[in-house]
Design a protein around this motif. Structure first.
Motif: not given
Length: 232
Positions: A128-150
């Motif tokens: 999630p932190a290594e997505v090769p895109h300038r907006y890859g940090w959105f993926v990391q934020l989505a992962w963290i959000t899903a983790f806390f929702v879980m």
């Protein structure tokens, strides 16, 4: 009903973001190999959008180039989603200093991602932190959000310990959770209550996480290989 619609919208955004990140990661893991001249030609032509460079600083580079780090690995996108990898850059004696010179000469304005050489991924998934895109940090934020929702929810198909293992050891448990819990996303607005099932226990979830890690790795490798074959 409005809160269910809002919840569905959040789940949809999280699912799309996580799957997008996994797809980009898959594409970047199986790029076609190219020579240094090809990279420089794409760079001068303005075709390069994203560069991921892994920097090394071994004793050879330190003694021969005054401490200049060597390029251990370099991949780049040429024309959107087509990924290329520099063929054996260490044999070409390509240095980070030379890369910086090439970027400045080409007035590169895309995304440059620098990563250190080596180092383990640890317990938590690194993708999630290594997505090769300038907006890859959105993926990391989505992962963290899903983790806390879980952690804050009461999952139906598996308990929280099982999902915890699938999020971490399983690597790609987050998109599965968003798609399946507390009911499948495609039937989230169904008025019929979801069927009660015996949730997967933590021990069984750990075993499933190992299977998920292997299966998802093979799947993403296959996607990357297929796209690389199409693009040459």
């Amino acid at each position: 009903m409005p809160w269910r619609v809002a919840g569905l919208a959040v789940r949809f955004v999280l699912a799309v973001t996580l799957l997008w990140g996994a797809f980009l990661t898959a594409l970047s893991t199986f790029p076609a190999e190219r020579e240094l001249a090809d990279f420089r030609r794409d760079l001068r032509a303005g075709r390069v959008e994203t560069i991921v460079v892994v920097e090394g600083n071994d004793s050879l580079s330190s003694s021969s180039s005054g401490g200049s780090a060597s390029v251990s690995s370099l991949t780049w996108t040429a024309d959107s989603l087509i990924w290329r990898r520099l063929r054996e850059p260490w044999n070409a004696r390509y240095r980070v200093r030379e890369l910086d010179t090439d970027l400045a000469a080409a007035s590169f304005s895309g995304t440059l991602i620098r990563r250190p050489d080596g180092g383990g991924r640890g317990f938590w998934p690194a993708w999630p932190a290594e997505v090769p895109h300038r907006y890859g940090w959105f993926v990391q934020l989505a992962w963290i959000t899903a983790f806390f929702v879980m952690l804050a929810s009461r999952p139906r198909l598996a308990n929280r310990w099982a999902w915890f293992w699938m999020f971490t050891v399983g690597q790609y448990g987050a998109p599965l959770f968003v798609l399946l819990e507390p009911r499948p996303i495609w039937s989230a607005l169904d008025p019929v209550p979801p069927r009660v099932v015996q949730p997967v226990s933590g021990g069984a979830g750990c075993a499933l996480a190992l299977l998920l890690a292997y299966a998802s790795g093979v799947l993403l490798w296959g996607i990357g290989a297929y796209v690389a074959g199409l693009t040459g």
